[in-house]
Design an enzyme around this catalytic site. Structure first.
Site, PDB file in Angstrom:
ATOM      1  N   VAL A  65       0.841  -1.196   0.000  1.00  0.00           N
ATOM      2  CA  VAL A  65       0.000   0.000   0.000  1.00  0.00           C
ATOM      3  C   VAL A  65       0.879   1.251   0.000  1.00  0.00           C
ATOM      4  CG1 VAL A  65      -1.891  -1.180   1.176  1.00  0.00           C
ATOM      5  CG2 VAL A  65      -0.200   0.066   2.538  1.00  0.00           C
ATOM      6  N   GLU A 116       3.033   4.493   0.887  1.00  0.00           N
ATOM      7  CA  GLU A 116       4.155   4.556   1.829  1.00  0.00           C
ATOM      8  C   GLU A 116       3.813   5.456   3.023  1.00  0.00           C
ATOM      9  OE1 GLU A 116       8.410   3.203   2.024  1.00  0.00           O
ATOM     10  OE2 GLU A 116       6.454   2.478   1.390  1.00  0.00           O
ATOM     11  N   SER A 154       9.725   0.836   0.938  1.00  0.00           N
ATOM     12  CA  SER A 154      11.052   1.165   0.422  1.00  0.00           C
ATOM     13  C   SER A 154      11.881   1.965   1.417  1.00  0.00           C
ATOM     14  CB  SER A 154      10.922   1.969  -0.880  1.00  0.00           C
ATOM     15  OG  SER A 154      10.184   3.159  -0.659  1.00  0.00           O
ATOM     16  N   HIS A 210      11.452  -5.705  -0.473  1.00  0.00           N
ATOM     17  CA  HIS A 210      11.384  -4.474  -1.262  1.00  0.00           C
ATOM     18  C   HIS A 210      11.735  -4.781  -2.708  1.00  0.00           C
ATOM     19  CE1 HIS A 210      13.260  -0.394  -2.456  1.00  0.00           C
ATOM     20  NE2 HIS A 210      11.999  -0.454  -2.834  1.00  0.00           N
ATOM     21  N   ASN A 239      17.790   3.123  -1.142  1.00  0.00           N
ATOM     22  CA  ASN A 239      17.189   4.443  -0.961  1.00  0.00           C
ATOM     23  C   ASN A 239      17.919   5.299   0.067  1.00  0.00           C
ATOM     24  OD1 ASN A 239      15.117   4.578  -2.889  1.00  0.00           O
ATOM     25  ND2 ASN A 239      13.843   3.210  -1.677  1.00  0.00           N
TER      26      ASN A 239
END
Length: 366
Positions: free
Chosen positions: A49, A51, A78, A99, A149
């Site tokens: 769903v 973030e 993420s 992820h 990330n």
């Protein structure tokens, strides 16, 4: 809508001859539902769903009620804290992060995020899933942004600061693509909806980033609206510099009391790439990865880091860690604590060692 998306992806793969022969019809492979109770019976459940921590915790609370006792509960987040998500259930040992890099049916990388209490056999199950999906799977620890990330955020925050100080999106992006990356910071944001994603994430955290916020509020959401950090001709994807964006950036600089100046490409490259290396050193130091080369794998497979530069940590070894450390110290003195070298970087530089152990600095210079 989900069924149509899957059908479209399968059709595209079939046209390119990338589907195995004899594949069962979609109706036999895929069952859709809007009822959470229908997750009962599944041995693996992956949440994907929006973030938002609050939303994800709500979803996992519901999964805890309906999923089988031995089900593996995975989140596709993420950036968010897997352990906090896990605590919204009565079985945190069953929760881990899977992820998938977007688009998931194309990208070959999977970050497997091991939570503080994740069972070892569930980690093994996640690795087996990645193998069966022909993904390169890297096990990482829980921290904001994980591996890919976390470095990406460090670079992009510096890119925004450079906008405030005098650079423009097209110059920053050109420096990154000439370095060898497939796309620049702002081109990528326009393509992937980064303006809206960033705005909503900042709203959740109570943060402000004046350039991105103004673009969002002006309806400049990227390629899909025909304008973002760049403008786009109808039906085209080529980013074109936009004077309106320049005006927004210059207005923000004035309001922040920053005197804009010109940057050389070398200055930009240093301020964009060295924070990534430093963040990678912190990941190794914190035990978020098993080895420095895992960071390189994530950036090669997930972000298109040029193969001939080997990944951020290998690239640091080629530059020489003593030189990287020295340049970070100089940047720290001029720009502040965000450039303070990681302790591991300081130690390795002093000892004449490398991150990857494959190339000594004196060999690289030869």
């Amino acid at each position: 809508r989900a069924r149509d998306t899957v059908a479209g992806n399968l059709e595209s793969l079939a046209k390119r001859g990338r589907l195995p022969e004899g594949l069962a019809p979609l109706d036999e492979m895929l069952r859709t539902s809007t009822r959470m109770a229908d997750v009962a019976g599944a041995n693996l459940i992956i949440e994907a769903v929006w973030e938002s921590m609050a939303l994800k915790k709500t979803v996992f609370g519901e999964l805890d009620r309906h999923a089988d006792a031995d089900a593996l509960l995975a989140t596709n987040t993420s950036t968010l804290d897997i352990d906090e998500i896990a605590r919204s259930t009565a079985r945190p040992e069953s929760v881990l992060g899977l992820h998938f890099f977007s688009p998931a049916h194309v990208m070959g990388l999977l970050e497997l995020v091991r939570g503080e209490r994740t069972r070892a056999d569930f980690v093994a199950a996640g690795l087996d899933l990645g193998r069966r999906m022909r993904k390169t799977t890297v096990v990482v620890g829980v921290c904001h942004g994980f591996v890919g990330n976390r470095l990406f955020i460090a670079r992009d925050r510096e890119a925004v600061r450079l906008l405030y100080e005098g650079a423009l999106p097209e110059q920053i992006d050109r420096v990154l693509t000439e370095f060898g990356l497939p796309m620049g910071t702002f081109d990528l944001a326009d393509m992937g909806g980064g303006i809206e994603l960033g705005y909503r994430a900042r709203q959740d955290r109570g943060e402000v980033e004046p350039v991105g916020d103004r673009l969002f509020l002006a309806g400049r959401l990227g390629q899909r609206t025909g304008k973002g950090f760049y403008r786009y001709e109808p039906g085209k994807r080529r980013p074109l510099p936009d004077p309106e964006v320049t005006q927004i950036i210059e207005a923000v600089s004035r309001e922040m009391g920053i005197e804009r100046r010109r940057f050389t490409d070398d200055e930009l490259r240093e301020r964009l790439i060295l924070p990534m290396i430093n963040e990678g050193a912190k990941l190794v130091e914190e035990g978020m990865v098993l080895r420095a080369s895992d960071i390189d794998v994530v950036w090669q497979k997930g972000f298109g880091w040029p193969d001939w530069k080997g990944g951020p940590m290998y690239h640091a070894d080629r530059l020489g860690l003593a030189a990287v450390h020295e340049r970070l110290l100089a940047l720290q003195e001029r720009h502040g604590e965000r450039f303070r070298p990681a302790e591991l970087l300081r130690v390795l530089a002093a000892q004449g060692r490398t991150f990857t152990g494959e190339l000594a600095a004196d060999t690289a210079a030869a």
